[in-house]
Design a protein around this motif. Structure first.
Motif, mmCIF file in Angstrom:
data_model
loop_
_atom_site.group_PDB
_atom_site.id
_atom_site.type_symbol
_atom_site.label_atom_id
_atom_site.label_comp_id
_atom_site.label_asym_id
_atom_site.label_seq_id
_atom_site.Cartn_x
_atom_site.Cartn_y
_atom_site.Cartn_z
ATOM 1 N N GLY A 269 1.108 -1.143 0.092
ATOM 2 C CA GLY A 269 0.080 -0.002 -0.035
ATOM 3 C C GLY A 269 0.942 1.197 -0.011
ATOM 4 N N LEU A 307 -8.279 9.993 5.340
ATOM 5 C CA LEU A 307 -6.784 9.454 5.588
ATOM 6 C C LEU A 307 -6.128 10.364 6.882
ATOM 7 N N VAL A 336 -0.759 2.035 4.276
ATOM 8 C CA VAL A 336 -2.461 2.038 3.822
ATOM 9 C C VAL A 336 -2.608 1.011 3.005
ATOM 10 N N GLU A 337 -3.304 -0.124 3.585
ATOM 11 C CA GLU A 337 -3.689 -1.410 2.612
ATOM 12 C C GLU A 337 -5.175 -1.189 2.221
ATOM 13 N N GLU A 338 -5.422 -1.465 0.830
ATOM 14 C CA GLU A 338 -6.772 -1.467 0.456
ATOM 15 C C GLU A 338 -7.062 -2.719 0.088
ATOM 16 N N LYS A 339 -8.285 -3.061 0.540
ATOM 17 C CA LYS A 339 -8.912 -4.501 0.214
ATOM 18 C C LYS A 339 -10.544 -4.287 -0.358
ATOM 19 N N GLU A 346 -12.124 -1.123 1.234
ATOM 20 C CA GLU A 346 -11.835 -0.711 2.349
ATOM 21 C C GLU A 346 -10.453 -0.434 2.514
ATOM 22 N N LYS A 347 -10.092 0.632 3.396
ATOM 23 C CA LYS A 347 -8.576 0.967 3.642
ATOM 24 C C LYS A 347 -8.284 0.800 5.161
ATOM 25 N N ARG A 348 -7.042 -0.090 5.160
ATOM 26 C CA ARG A 348 -6.778 -0.485 6.756
ATOM 27 C C ARG A 348 -5.364 0.583 6.776
#
Length: 494
Positions: A269, A307, A336-339, A346-348
């Motif tokens: 990310g 963010l 920031v990981e996007e799934k 969804e951003k984690r």
């Protein structure tokens, strides 16, 4: 890029070429220096400072800012100066070469500091700062330490607050050490009930292989727990494509009980960094911006973006949940990981490192000197929450900040090095022209992180005295380096 295995003559040529480059630009930069002084008569900075100091009820405080040789320390000193206060500057001066912040108009007086070392420890450093605080009757010490002296500054904080009336924007030893070390930071984050990537302490190659074999569905990267300039940029994904490649790579890593590493889950990310001023457990100033492994271009995220709000919430909760109503600069690196989920993308947010010290991103607060000074001065209040009566709980954030670059870095990155690549047919003409366009865009539309028209000498000194002096020292001492960070005056030895 050169490394420790590169022959000495290439390192000599690298240093000599940069000295010649400094001499090449000396005439035009000297013209800019004197032109700035000539135009200073039209500048309103001094008049604004005098008006603030004449304001009824205003009482100038004396601030000690350490690290004024770096852009972050110099930027804070300038903001406090613009707010009408008295600023004492201090910093290490490697090889006896004066740092650029020594010559800033914003610094009333400068002190050179004794650098902590493994042989002498930090005793002389602590004594230096204690003596300065007493001699100058300092009200507030703002630490802008580098990575190597972060824990030493925690020791200084405890001594100064115990033996004088001076307060400090600096965490204590235990907090600094916990946040500074990558492995203890992750453990502490999880104890606070906050998210963190999967991370393991490793002290042997065998331990690395066992984890990789057990977690075959995941990718990892290795990071040295301590300061390791030679391997800092090595973020090779593990395991490699084949078993032999994995074993071959790990065999080159200097892992031992004396030199531990961490094996951290790779998060795919975008990377971001933050800078926050925390006073007694409350975030008083905050900014977030896109990041990279060697960040030399700063552009603030809008404070209203999702963010930025998420990173502020994490920082605020981290400060509030930490024991002891902590006070200091708190900076995080996030991935920031996007799934994809049933409801959408969804951003984690995953914190990967913490810097318990000022971040260069503080330059994004330029122009908010009065507001920043007020935020710092809440540390002198006796109430536990550090708030002025009636003040908002919302942190100070930059309003329409400029984008920042460092011209010395950009000249090499976008002009000199690409031109050499072009001559060797390793770069197309179109790519070279694109780099030139980026350089001109930064030159005319962005702001240099060191240059101020009302305070130009630190900028001139940085490129024509300080760095040439460091390069000459490397030639004389046969030292090798792979990269430099112009903003933090950090030279990565190899």
């Amino acid at each position: 890029m050169l490394d420790g295995q590169s022959p000495w003559y290439l390192h000599w040529l690298q240093n000599a070429s940069l000295i010649v480059l400094s001499l090449f630009f000396l005439p035009i930069d000297t013209f800019v220096l004197f032109a700035s002084y000539a135009l200073d008569i039209f500048n309103s900075q001094d008049a604004t400072r005098r008006r603030i100091r004449r304001t009824p009820g205003f009482r100038a405080k004396t601030f000690l800012v350490t690290g004024v040789g770096m852009s972050k320390g110099l930027g804070i000193a300038r903001m406090l100066h613009q707010a009408g206060h008295n600023v004492i500057g201090a910093d290490f001066e490697p090889h006896g070469i004066p740092v650029s912040g020594r010559f800033s108009k914003s610094v009333n007086k400068f002190y050179a500091l004794s650098k902590p070392s493994e042989v002498r420890g930090s005793t002389y450093y602590v004594e230096d700062l204690l003596r300065i605080v007493r001699r100058e009757e300092v009200d507030l010490w703002i630490s802008c330490s580098g990575v190597a002296s972060a824990v030493d500054d925690g020791q200084v904080m405890e001594v100064i607050e115990r033996m004088t009336d001076c307060k400090a924007i600096q965490f204590n030893v235990d907090t600094t050490a916990t946040l500074h070390e990558k492995h203890s930071f992750i453990q502490h984050t999880l104890r606070l009930g906050l998210p963190a990537p999967e991370t393991y302490d490793v002290t042997s190659r065998d331990a690395v292989h066992k984890i990789l074999n057990h977690k075959r569905s995941k990718k990892f990267i290795m990071k040295s727990v301590g300061v390791d300039d030679a391997n800092r940029g090595n973020l090779t994904l593990l395991p490699r494509r084949t078993l032999s490649e994995t074993y071959g790579h790990i065999s080159t890593m200097p892992i031992s009980n004396a030199k531990p590493w961490i094996l951290q889950q790779f998060i795919h990310g975008e990377e971001y960094c933050t800078h926050a001023l925390v006073v007694k457990g409350h975030v008083k100033a905050f900014v977030a911006c896109p990041s990279s492994e060697l960040l030399m271009h700063y552009e603030a995220l809008p404070s209203t973006s999702s963010l930025s709000q998420a990173m502020y919430k994490f920082t605020s909760e981290y400060a509030a949940r930490s024991e002891g109503a902590i006070t200091g600069h708190l900076s995080f690196d996030f991935l920031v990981e996007e799934k994809a989920t049933e409801t959408g993308l969804e951003k984690r947010l995953y914190p990967i490192e913490c810097n318990p010290r000022a971040h260069t991103a503080v330059v994004l607060f330029n122009g908010l000197g009065v507001e920043m000074a007020k935020a710092y001065l809440t540390a002198l209040r006796s109430d536990m929450n550090g708030r002025a009566n009636g003040s908002s709980t919302n942190p100070l954030t930059p309003l329409k900040p400029a984008k920042y670059y460092w011209i010395g870095h950009d000249v090499v990155e976008f002009i000199v090095f690409p031109f050499l690549q072009l001559l060797m047919l390793k770069m197309s003409l179109g790519e070279f022209i694109g780099g030139c366009y980026t350089f001109l865009e930064h030159l005319f539309l962005w702001k240099d992180g060191t240059f101020e028209i009302w305070d130009p000498l630190p900028w001139w000194w940085l490129y024509h005295i300080y760095w040439p002096g460091q390069f000459l020292s490397c030639i004389l001492q046969r030292k090798k380096w792979s990269r430099i960070n112009v903003s933090t005056i950090k030279m990565f030895q190899c």
